[in-house]
Design a protein around this motif. Structure first.
Motif, PDB file in Angstrom:
ATOM      1  N   ASN A 420      10.157 -44.671  16.493  1.00 33.18           N
ATOM      2  CA  ASN A 420      11.268 -45.612  16.507  1.00 33.18           C
ATOM      3  C   ASN A 420      11.448 -46.307  15.157  1.00 33.18           C
ATOM      4  O   ASN A 420      12.396 -47.087  14.981  1.00 33.18           O
ATOM      5  CB  ASN A 420      11.063 -46.658  17.608  1.00 33.18           C
ATOM      6  CG  ASN A 420      11.300 -46.075  18.993  1.00 33.18           C
ATOM      7  OD1 ASN A 420      12.130 -45.186  19.163  1.00 33.18           O
ATOM      8  ND2 ASN A 420      10.561 -46.569  19.987  1.00 33.18           N
ATOM      9  N   ALA A 421      10.542 -46.043  14.207  1.00 34.02           N
ATOM     10  CA  ALA A 421      10.624 -46.663  12.884  1.00 34.02           C
ATOM     11  C   ALA A 421      11.817 -46.108  12.106  1.00 34.02           C
ATOM     12  O   ALA A 421      12.358 -45.041  12.437  1.00 34.02           O
ATOM     13  CB  ALA A 421       9.325 -46.416  12.111  1.00 34.02           C
ATOM     14  N   ALA A 422      12.188 -46.815  11.049  1.00 33.71           N
ATOM     15  CA  ALA A 422      13.318 -46.354  10.221  1.00 33.71           C
ATOM     16  C   ALA A 422      13.014 -45.013   9.578  1.00 33.71           C
ATOM     17  O   ALA A 422      13.908 -44.173   9.416  1.00 33.71           O
ATOM     18  CB  ALA A 422      13.627 -47.404   9.151  1.00 33.71           C
ATOM     19  N   ASP A 423      11.756 -44.787   9.207  1.00 34.06           N
ATOM     20  CA  ASP A 423      11.362 -43.524   8.567  1.00 34.06           C
ATOM     21  C   ASP A 423      10.057 -43.029   9.203  1.00 34.06           C
ATOM     22  O   ASP A 423       8.966 -43.282   8.685  1.00 34.06           O
ATOM     23  CB  ASP A 423      11.184 -43.737   7.061  1.00 34.06           C
ATOM     24  CG  ASP A 423      10.922 -42.427   6.322  1.00 34.06           C
ATOM     25  OD1 ASP A 423      10.794 -41.382   6.986  1.00 34.06           O
ATOM     26  OD2 ASP A 423      10.818 -42.469   5.088  1.00 34.06           O
ATOM     27  N   PRO A 424      10.142 -42.324  10.336  1.00 32.14           N
ATOM     28  CA  PRO A 424       8.931 -41.861  11.022  1.00 32.14           C
ATOM     29  C   PRO A 424       8.052 -40.944  10.167  1.00 32.14           C
ATOM     30  O   PRO A 424       6.825 -40.969  10.303  1.00 32.14           O
ATOM     31  CB  PRO A 424       9.477 -41.119  12.246  1.00 32.14           C
ATOM     32  CG  PRO A 424      10.840 -41.679  12.463  1.00 32.14           C
ATOM     33  CD  PRO A 424      11.351 -42.004  11.096  1.00 32.14           C
ATOM     34  N   VAL A 425       8.669 -40.140   9.293  1.00 28.15           N
ATOM     35  CA  VAL A 425       7.873 -39.203   8.490  1.00 28.15           C
ATOM     36  C   VAL A 425       6.929 -39.958   7.561  1.00 28.15           C
ATOM     37  O   VAL A 425       5.748 -39.619   7.431  1.00 28.15           O
ATOM     38  CB  VAL A 425       8.784 -38.252   7.688  1.00 28.15           C
ATOM     39  CG1 VAL A 425       7.948 -37.363   6.761  1.00 28.15           C
ATOM     40  CG2 VAL A 425       9.628 -37.397   8.627  1.00 28.15           C
TER      41      VAL A 425
END
Length: 461
Positions: A420-425
């Motif tokens: 759910n984070a802005a940038d999961p990678v």
């Protein structure tokens, strides 16, 4: 060199009543009995109550069951395994297991634990924050550490006889790391006297075990009944290939395992590294990739050219250079492993092999990533494995996996938070528990992002 014990009626206590033990260690002990060496027998137990129906069925069959083995050509053999002479019923306090482990005739205590069942962090120290470890630090026996502490304390009190503690699983340097975790556990419980006794009265050899053993499907019992006439309630099946390598460091005698094909060695390291990196990591790679394209079985995924190429490239481009020089023919080992995976008669599931990824990445895959960078090589082939796992777990997060994902150390809330984070990678690439020192590497983060894009492109084709 540790000679086999000459004592009669020695007991090998095994903790972990799953299929693997019954297709592997119990088979070797059975072969000794079949050859006329009846000095050792197995007592079988479990720490958790999830094997109670199996233990009850085994007890009703006097510990006997049929092992079905099958070659890649479909040749099946059936053998009634007779090495389990005692089935220990499960109880919440593990009283029966503890009593057996304390008996002087018990000279080896072995155990099969999943990678997550060791509760080790990426520095291979005990994860003291884990809820199961916390419970055992307060006197419980949910984990191998709590159970072994209770058992060995009673043994020390009762007779103080030495005993060998033997890992039978895929953890790298398993004997050393189990012993280290146990000592840290006892230190946290401030059990100095017990730790000192364990230091002087036990040995923990490193081992390497190998035999593909899927969860038995109902048709195994049907074939067993047809072939043998035995209505076996708990048969087990495995591939024909089998290997067991053990460092010959036993403190209280051992069976003459070398007489039935076990390799007793001074150091298990080269065998262990080849098996973990070539077999185990490739197995996970194939399971994750196969699941993502809707396949159920390892053999069908191995026979999918794109997936087989991923595993082949990973081993050829990155693992073989990392493990060379080696006493093993690594290219031949790679080819044999892929042939074993393509055996259509094993019907091993992607679900079983895809499990425990959060332990398998740091244990099986990250060392190769690190070593490639250390010798100035970008690990493009290896990076595809955590990339596959990322997309696999993304499907899990979205509720789109075709089965329930099983992982002993899965922190579900944290994984959902990551996706759910802005940038999961970036969050994934920065996970120190998974990637150790590479978690702070921008080149690795970029490579992982490129690899995840490749996986998504492949799936979109």
């Amino acid at each position: 060199m540790n000679k086999p014990t000459n004592a009669s009626s020695a007991v090998w206590l095994h903790i972990g009543a799953g299929s693997f033990h019954r297709a592997h260690q119990a088979w070797y002990l059975h072969r000794l009995l079949a050859a006329g060496d009846n000095r050792w027998s197995i007592a079988l137990a479990n720490i958790r109550d999830d094997a109670t129906p199996l233990l009850c069925a085994l007890a009703e069959q006097n510990g006997q069951y049929v092992l079905e083995t099958v070659t890649p050509k479909g040749e099946r053999q059936y053998e009634t395994i007779t090495s389990i002479s005692k089935v220990i019923p499960w109880d919440q306090e593990l009283a029966a297991l503890t009593a057996q482990g304390a008996q002087p005739e018990t000279r080896v205590i072995s155990f099969t634990v999943t990678e997550g069942g060791y509760y080790l962090d990426n520095q291979f120290n005990l994860d003291r924050d884990n809820a199961d470890i916390q419970a055992d630090l307060k006197g419980g026996c949910r984990t191998i550490y709590g159970a072994m502490a209770q058992l060995l304390a009673y043994r020390k009190q009762l007779n103080g006889d030495p005993v060998t503690l033997l890992n039978c699983d895929n953890l790298r340097h398993n004997g050393e790391r189990f012993r280290h975790g146990l000592m840290q556990f006892l230190q946290l419980r401030q059990e100095k006297a017990l730790a000192a006794w364990i230091e002087s009265h036990t040995r923990c050899p490193n081992t390497m075990v190998d035999r593909i053993t899927p969860r038995p499907a109902p048709d195994v019992a049907e074939r067993v009944a047809e072939a043998t006439g035995f209505q076996d309630r708990v048969p087990v099946m495995g591939e024909a290939f089998i290997q067991w390598v053990i460092e010959d460091d036993f403190i209280a005698g051992r069976p003459a395992l070398e007489n039935v094909g076990v390799e007793m060695v001074e150091s298990v390291l080269p065998y262990e590294e080849a098996k973990i990196r070539i077999l185990n990591a490739s197995h996970s790679c194939i399971a994750w990739a196969g699941t993502l394209i809707g396949q159920s079985y390892i053999h069908e995924s191995t026979d999918t050219p794109d997936i087989c190429q991923l595993a082949y490239d990973y081993v050829t481009q990155d693992v073989i250079p990392s493990l060379s020089p080696s006493p093993l023919d690594l290219a031949n080992y790679r080819d044999v492993v892929l042939e074993r995976f393509s055996n259509p008669y094993i019907r091993d599931t992607n679900q079983r092999v895809a499990a425990d990824g959060f332990s398998k990445i740091p244990g099986f895959i990250t060392p190769t990533l690190q070593e490639c960078y250390q010798r100035g090589q970008e690990p493009k082939a290896t990076a595809m494995l955590p990339a596959l796992f990322f997309v696999f777990m993304q499907r899990w997060h979205q509720g789109q996996l075709p089965y329930e994902y099983q992982d002993g150390i899965l922190d579900a809330a944290a994984v959902h938070l990551m996706f759910n984070a802005a940038d999961p990678v970036t969050a994934f690439a920065s996970d120190e528990k998974l990637f150790s020192t590479l978690a702070h590497s921008e080149p690795f983060s970029q490579l992982l992002r490129q690899s995840i894009n490749k996986v998504n492109h492949w799936l979109a084709k």
